[in-house]
Enzyme design. Sequence first.
Site, PDB file in Angstrom:
ATOM      1  CG  ASP A  91      -1.960  -1.037   1.229  1.00  0.00           C
ATOM      2  OD1 ASP A  91      -1.994  -1.812   0.261  1.00  0.00           O
ATOM      3  OD2 ASP A  91      -2.745  -1.103   2.193  1.00  0.00           O
ATOM      4  CG  HIS A 243       2.254  -0.022   4.336  1.00  0.00           C
ATOM      5  ND1 HIS A 243       2.012  -0.920   5.349  1.00  0.00           N
ATOM      6  CD2 HIS A 243       1.103   0.697   4.175  1.00  0.00           C
ATOM      7  CE1 HIS A 243       0.771  -0.756   5.794  1.00  0.00           C
ATOM      8  NE2 HIS A 243       0.194   0.219   5.096  1.00  0.00           N
TER       9      HIS A 243
END
Length: 714
Positions: A91, A243
């Site tokens: 992400d 991430h």
Amino acid sequence: MTPPPRHAARRDPRAHWFLLLLGVLMLLATLTVHGLVTGVGGGSGRTVQDSTTDRMAPPKSVTGAGPVLRLDRPEPVSRAMPDRTIALTFDDGPDPRWTPQVLDVLRRHHAHATFFVVGARVNEHPELVRRILAEGHEIGSHTFTHADLAAAPAWRRELELSLTRKAIASATGQQVTLLRPPFSSVPSALTGADYDALRTAAGSGHVAVLADLDTRDWQRPGAAQIVEAATPAGGRGAVVLMHDGGGDRDQTVAALDRLLPELTRQGYRFTTVSAGIDAPESAVPAGPGTRISGTLVRWTQVAAGWVATGMNLLLGIALVLGVARLAVQVFCAQRHVRRVRRRTDHRDRLEVRAPVSVIVPAYNEAANIAATVRSLMASDYPALEVIVVDDGSTDGTADIVERMRLRGVRVIRQTNAGKPAALNTGIRAARAGLLVLVDGDTVFQPNTVRRLVQGFADPTVGAISGNTKVANRRRLLGRWQHLEYVIGFNLDRRMYDVLECMPTIPGAIGAFRREVLRSVGGVPGDTLAEDTDLTMKVLRAGWRVVYEESAIAWTEAPSTLRQLWRQRYRWCYGTMQAMWKHRNALREPGAGGKLGRRGLPYLTVFQLLLPLTAPAVDVFALYGLLFLPWSTLALSWFGLLLLQALTAGYALRLDRERLGPLWALPLQQVVYRQVMYLVVVQSVVTAVIGNRLRWHRMVRTGEAAALLTTGRSG
């Protein structure tokens, strides 16, 4: 046909105010875009507690199901990864530093993953998104600004998803359907608001992808703990949340480099979300309209970045110039103080006692003229005559002076021809070799004339500026002008004196050698700032112009914003006329060259250019209120205010004034400053379109005259 009186006003242009407002709104909108796209955060944990827990909780068929959710049907449909199948998801990218490192690790271990990208970052780094697809990975939406969809209104949700689709379409030509909501985690953590947001997104074709395992790598727990959190138990498959943007991801990269070989040895395969659940590719070709609108959005974002960079540069330049100006002012003020002290110590020098003619041009000055004349006749100067030139007044100004029947006072009447013509009439009628020019609303102290003319003991001095003070300072507007006179005008005059480039001797109090005025052709009448124009002519004629701080004149400042606007409008426009008229001083030697290379650039920067940028600076301040930390903004504002207060206190001390008016300084910065820069805008527009501004009449209240009864001028 009878020409219009010189004191008549002409209608000002107005269309530019609409353009200015439009420009300000466009600038604010552009900066708002920049603030939204640069305020993108990261991580999967909310910074505030969910405030929508009163909504209906999601059904157990969702919270207890797999992480891939299709919610556009009457009943939710969920899918999960098969055993020993891992869909790594990343992400908050693309990030120019960490995304390439993640891609390098994946390529080295022959693994594929799904990247949920932030639309604003896609516009910044479209080449990274193209690389993700080129290396066989999958892309999904993570909203345009990393917005919390659960807390956003419906219009914001739609805008976030729509802009992200367009950004990806512009960069890749494809339109994505997968969605990972920011701040999401595993299905069991869904709230009612989260579920509502996902159902709304499903209506526009999005398939929600949550996670089985949340590594919480954004908390930087260490590579070993990230590996442990990303490892499924018992050989089961999983969607793993990690991430590649939104912060420092070195631990994520290190953990990924350990996780891939370890789980590969255990028989796991790493694939995209769609391939893991055996679904068709999630991306579909984007239509031309979507690609074009996406390109426009990207250009808008890029332009907003340029504007914000330009504004930061402008603020930096303005700050540097402001600090440099203050440093020069203080340095010159100290030198001026030492010069005055040396002059005071030489009390045995020759005192100037030559006859002086005081010329008072007057147009409808009934409120103050008697006080002006009385203050002049109360002077302790031994040889003084006063000439009042009535410029066609309609309020009995000349009659008031004549009824006073004072010895040494003459009244000359003329038809209305303007202030320069009235001054020239008085100059021709004067008998003395030293002339003092005084406005009809000005009150002198008994020692003002004597102190004013002492500088003529130096034969190189052709003109002397006195110290103008605001008489009507009891009200707020008067206090603001009092501070401006002391801080700006008089502090500047000390600097001009030291740098030998005095551009203006104020009309309220100035002394000239008669021969100087004769040599420059008298007071010019082709600009509205005749005092500035005349001073510049004197300098270019090779004479020195100095400042005498102890020669004090009390003047009545405008008492309403309308009157202030008219006065400053005339001053600013007239100053621009005089600057343009004397632009050739840049190439001259001697005193004229000092004006051209010191005074004119200073006026251009601090009285024209910086005020013209002030509306943009105020818009940037509003942008700061919306997008910058309030603590930082408040610290900056109070720091600048403290610097201004110290400057004001220093200037008041130099002028031997009380520090009490300093309380009005914060309000002056909020209201008065805006009026002053709008005056500059109006003046520049008037000059550009070629309008000829005429004199504006200021209504007098007689507050300067009241000084005689209060004893303040003594």
